[in-house]
Design an enzyme around this catalytic site. Structure first.
Site, PDB file in Angstrom:
ATOM      1  N   GLN A 121      45.850  41.688  41.158  1.00 52.83           N
ATOM      2  CA  GLN A 121      45.708  40.273  40.760  1.00 52.83           C
ATOM      3  C   GLN A 121      47.069  39.581  40.801  1.00 52.83           C
ATOM      4  O   GLN A 121      48.052  40.148  40.317  1.00 52.83           O
ATOM      5  CB  GLN A 121      45.114  40.172  39.348  1.00 52.83           C
ATOM      6  CG  GLN A 121      43.659  40.593  39.260  1.00 52.83           C
ATOM      7  CD  GLN A 121      42.676  39.595  39.860  1.00 52.83           C
ATOM      8  OE1 GLN A 121      43.051  38.502  40.298  1.00 52.83           O
ATOM      9  NE2 GLN A 121      41.422  39.977  39.913  1.00 52.83           N
ATOM     10  N   GLU A 163      36.037  51.379  46.564  1.00 55.18           N
ATOM     11  CA  GLU A 163      36.992  50.447  47.162  1.00 55.18           C
ATOM     12  C   GLU A 163      37.129  50.716  48.661  1.00 55.18           C
ATOM     13  O   GLU A 163      37.147  51.866  49.101  1.00 55.18           O
ATOM     14  CB  GLU A 163      38.354  50.597  46.449  1.00 55.18           C
ATOM     15  CG  GLU A 163      39.531  49.961  47.116  1.00 55.18           C
ATOM     16  CD  GLU A 163      39.434  48.450  47.305  1.00 55.18           C
ATOM     17  OE1 GLU A 163      38.983  47.741  46.390  1.00 55.18           O
ATOM     18  OE2 GLU A 163      39.802  47.984  48.399  1.00 55.18           O
ATOM     19  N   ASN A 211      33.690  42.980  41.377  1.00 50.11           N
ATOM     20  CA  ASN A 211      34.779  42.003  41.490  1.00 50.11           C
ATOM     21  C   ASN A 211      35.143  41.848  42.974  1.00 50.11           C
ATOM     22  O   ASN A 211      36.192  42.265  43.423  1.00 50.11           O
ATOM     23  CB  ASN A 211      35.982  42.514  40.678  1.00 50.11           C
ATOM     24  CG  ASN A 211      37.166  41.573  40.666  1.00 50.11           C
ATOM     25  OD1 ASN A 211      38.288  41.987  40.382  1.00 50.11           O
ATOM     26  ND2 ASN A 211      36.957  40.321  40.975  1.00 50.11           N
ATOM     27  N   CYS A 259      36.053  35.039  42.123  1.00 46.79           N
ATOM     28  CA  CYS A 259      37.187  34.127  42.308  1.00 46.79           C
ATOM     29  C   CYS A 259      36.727  32.866  43.041  1.00 46.79           C
ATOM     30  O   CYS A 259      37.503  31.925  43.200  1.00 46.79           O
ATOM     31  CB  CYS A 259      38.313  34.819  43.074  1.00 46.79           C
ATOM     32  SG  CYS A 259      37.778  35.510  44.641  1.00 46.79           S
ATOM     33  N   GLU A 286      39.091  32.288  37.767  1.00 43.71           N
ATOM     34  CA  GLU A 286      38.223  33.463  37.878  1.00 43.71           C
ATOM     35  C   GLU A 286      37.085  33.225  36.901  1.00 43.71           C
ATOM     36  O   GLU A 286      37.312  32.850  35.750  1.00 43.71           O
ATOM     37  CB  GLU A 286      38.975  34.736  37.472  1.00 43.71           C
ATOM     38  CG  GLU A 286      40.052  35.164  38.423  1.00 43.71           C
ATOM     39  CD  GLU A 286      39.556  35.919  39.654  1.00 43.71           C
ATOM     40  OE1 GLU A 286      38.496  36.560  39.577  1.00 43.71           O
ATOM     41  OE2 GLU A 286      40.240  35.845  40.684  1.00 43.71           O
TER      42      GLU A 286
HETATM   43  C1  LIG Z   1      39.264  40.584  44.134  1.00 45.62           C
HETATM   44  S1  LIG Z   1      39.777  42.221  44.551  1.00 45.62           S
HETATM   45  C2  LIG Z   1      39.453  43.038  43.019  1.00 45.62           C
HETATM   46  C3  LIG Z   1      40.190  44.326  42.804  1.00 45.62           C
HETATM   47  C4  LIG Z   1      40.140  44.900  41.407  1.00 45.62           C
HETATM   48  N1  LIG Z   1      38.860  44.803  40.786  1.00 45.62           N
HETATM   49  C5  LIG Z   1      41.205  44.285  40.546  1.00 45.62           C
HETATM   50  O1  LIG Z   1      40.896  43.591  39.585  1.00 45.62           O
HETATM   51  O2  LIG Z   1      42.390  44.494  40.835  1.00 45.62           O
HETATM   52  C6  LIG Z   1      38.506  42.696  45.626  1.00 45.62           C
HETATM   53  C7  LIG Z   1      38.641  44.108  46.159  1.00 45.62           C
HETATM   54  O3  LIG Z   1      37.472  44.408  46.920  1.00 45.62           O
HETATM   55  C8  LIG Z   1      37.823  45.200  48.016  1.00 45.62           C
HETATM   56  N2  LIG Z   1      36.732  45.077  49.007  1.00 45.62           N
HETATM   57  C9  LIG Z   1      36.503  44.078  49.873  1.00 45.62           C
HETATM   58  N3  LIG Z   1      35.384  44.316  50.572  1.00 45.62           N
HETATM   59  C10 LIG Z   1      34.882  45.496  50.106  1.00 45.62           C
HETATM   60  C11 LIG Z   1      33.730  46.271  50.446  1.00 45.62           C
HETATM   61  N4  LIG Z   1      32.879  45.873  51.380  1.00 45.62           N
HETATM   62  N5  LIG Z   1      33.538  47.422  49.773  1.00 45.62           N
HETATM   63  C12 LIG Z   1      34.398  47.845  48.814  1.00 45.62           C
HETATM   64  N6  LIG Z   1      35.503  47.149  48.468  1.00 45.62           N
HETATM   65  C13 LIG Z   1      35.747  45.983  49.099  1.00 45.62           C
HETATM   66  C14 LIG Z   1      39.153  44.617  48.449  1.00 45.62           C
HETATM   67  O4  LIG Z   1      39.873  45.529  49.229  1.00 45.62           O
HETATM   68  C15 LIG Z   1      39.815  44.331  47.099  1.00 45.62           C
HETATM   69  O5  LIG Z   1      40.572  45.420  46.656  1.00 45.62           O
END
Ligand SMILES: C[S@@+](CC[C@H](N)C(=O)[O-])C[C@H]1O[C@@H](n2cnc3c(N)ncnc32)[C@H](O)[C@@H]1O
Length: 453
Positions: free
Chosen positions: A272, A322, A372, A400, A446
């Site tokens: 974040q 992830e 998330n 977000c 958020e």
């Molecule tokens: C907004 S971030 C949230 C990360 C974590 N929850 C945090 O608070 O630090 C979204 C995350 O989703 C991952 N992501 C995006 N598409 C995804 C998918 N199809 N499957 C799993 N993870 C995914 C991204 O790499 C990123 O790390």
């Protein structure tokens, strides 16, 4: 006033009613949406905003990052440990820190106001309108001075370089964006993105060496970079697997502290961008989770594991999912770094991993999910797997961009059962929505939504 769009009433058998809900900024951390009525929970506003403001003040750059204090008297050291804000008046402690809160900024390269194509900043205008101008960002309030300084020196560097900037991918040129990451103790990671076009590795090598020289012994040494990465990327965004992040100089990782936990963050991993804001966000999620010790928490899109790890004490097990491999490795490392043993982080697309995982857990223990996703929202297969997993009675969705693709997800979670779409489980109902202002000076926030059934 800001406008937050929510689903405020979503009765399964009826057509959904979407509502534009206007929330005064001071109540952003205390808006509660009842299942049928929108109401502002002003009762808890004072406490919540105080804790928000206080956390920001404590963690942000206004305080010197943990100075060495072994020269101080023992009493002062104790006061620093137990009451770290004691040097500030209470009024000062309550002052929100609104400036320079970003820990990560990405600067573009393009033609500047004066026409110089080697200008580093942010775009004004659009590609479609063919009127893009790259404007330096020294006056922007949300990024710290260090990010601006690195951007200025990168501009100086590329102006000295014989290579052209990459303005449009198909028109050639090499120097692309630069990302700068900083933490509370002043570490600075820079990542330079470079389009190789037709250059060979041997032809690129001297330019990497000049870049290192510039930032270690040349004018750029003023930035005191702790890490300098280089990625040869011919796409807008490449993962480490698609094109490795090459460590040209310094430490491979940057570390951040959050809610008493230490996090290792790799070049490719998400974290974040507002660290103290993230503490408020995760604390809010923790309060809303109502997880009991016997439950399994599924942390979907877990990044470096921040949510799961911060809630791990209160649950039996955390399973994080992830996409980005480096982030998964960070998450696993962060668990052991913090002495946490009940977390299991799995790499892959949530839409592939979750539909296989949930049926195998369905009756094992009470399940609880936190999702998330990035702006693109969740894949349909993810919402369907959650919807059809009857053990999940409560879900927290952190968005977000709640008025974007997430809306589609809300509809998938809350619509009446639909055989054609294979949405068979009971519908969820939105119960609570709490916006957390992680991005002062912008319209973004958020939004933490609780869905129940
Ligand atoms: C907004 S971030 C949230 C990360 C974590 N929850 C945090 O608070 O630090 C979204 C995350 O989703 C991952 N992501 C995006 N598409 C995804 C998918 N199809 N499957 C799993 N993870 C995914 C991204 O790499 C990123 O790390």
């Amino acid at each position: 006033m800001v406008t937050v769009r929510f689903l405020c009433q979503f009765l399964p058998q009826k057509i959904p009613i979407w509502t534009w809900y206007h929330v005064p900024r001071r109540f952003w951390s205390c808006v509660v949406i009842d299942k049928t009525i929108c109401q502002e929970n002003t009762g808890s506003s004072e406490d919540q905003s105080k804790s928000w403001i206080k956390t920001r003040k404590k963690k942000q750059h206004s305080l010197p990052p943990k100075p060495a204090n072994d020269h101080l008297p023992w009493e002062e050291r104790l006061a620093d440990a137990v009451t770290p804000l004691w040097r500030l008046s209470y009024e000062e402690q309550l002052q929100p820190v609104l400036g320079g809160y970003r820990n990560k900024s990405t600067f573009s390269v393009n033609r500047g106001i004066d026409g110089d194509p080697k200008t580093v900043g942010f775009y004004v205008g659009t590609g479609k309108g063919r009127n893009i101008v790259c404007v330096r960002s020294d006056h922007l309030l949300n990024m710290p001075e260090k990010h601006k300084e690195v951007a200025r020196f990168y501009e100086e560097f590329i102006r000295q370089s014989p290579l052209e900037p990459c303005i449009l991918f198909h028109e050639g040129g090499h120097w692309r964006e630069i990302t700068v990451r900083t933490n509370a103790v002043g570490s600075t990671m820079a990542i330079v993105y470079f389009h190789p076009q037709n250059l060979t590795e041997e032809e690129i090598q001297p330019h990497k060496e000049t870049l290192v020289e510039f930032f270690t012994h040349g004018p750029g040494a003023a930035c005191q970079l702790t890490s300098l990465y280089f990625q040869e990327s011919s796409m807008t965004r490449c993962t480490n697997e698609q094109s490795p992040y090459q460590l040209l100089y310094g430490e491979p990782y940057i570390f951040e502290e959050l809610l008493g936990l230490r996090f290792r963050i790799s070049a490719d991993a998400f974290f974040q961008v507002n660290t103290s804001g993230a503490e408020v966000l995760y604390r809010t999620v923790g309060e809303l989770s109502k997880a009991d010790r016997s439950s399994i928490l599924i942390d979907v899109c877990c990044g470096t594991g921040a949510i799961g790890l911060s809630l791990s004490k209160g649950v039996e097990q955390v399973i994080g999912i992830e996409l980005i491999e480096q982030a998964v490795q960070d998450a696993a490392h962060n668990a052991s770094l913090n002495g946490i043993s009940n977390c299991d982080f799995r790499s892959g697309k949530a839409e592939v991993v979750l539909p296989q995982l949930l049926p195998s857990l369905d009756s094992a223990a009470p399940l609880f999910a936190i999702v998330n996703p990035s702006r693109a929202g969740l894949h349909y297969r993810v919402t369907r797997a959650i919807r059809n997993c009857t053990s999940i009675r409560r879900l927290i969705y952190i968005s977000c961009k709640p008025d974007g693709e997430a809306m589609r997800n809300f509809a998938e979670l809350c619509c009446p059962p639909d055989r054609q779409k294979k949405l068979l489980g009971d519908p969820f109902v939105p119960a609570v929505a709490i916006p957390v202002d992680m991005f002062p000076h912008t319209a973004h926030c958020e939004l933490v939504l609780v869905f129940e059934r």
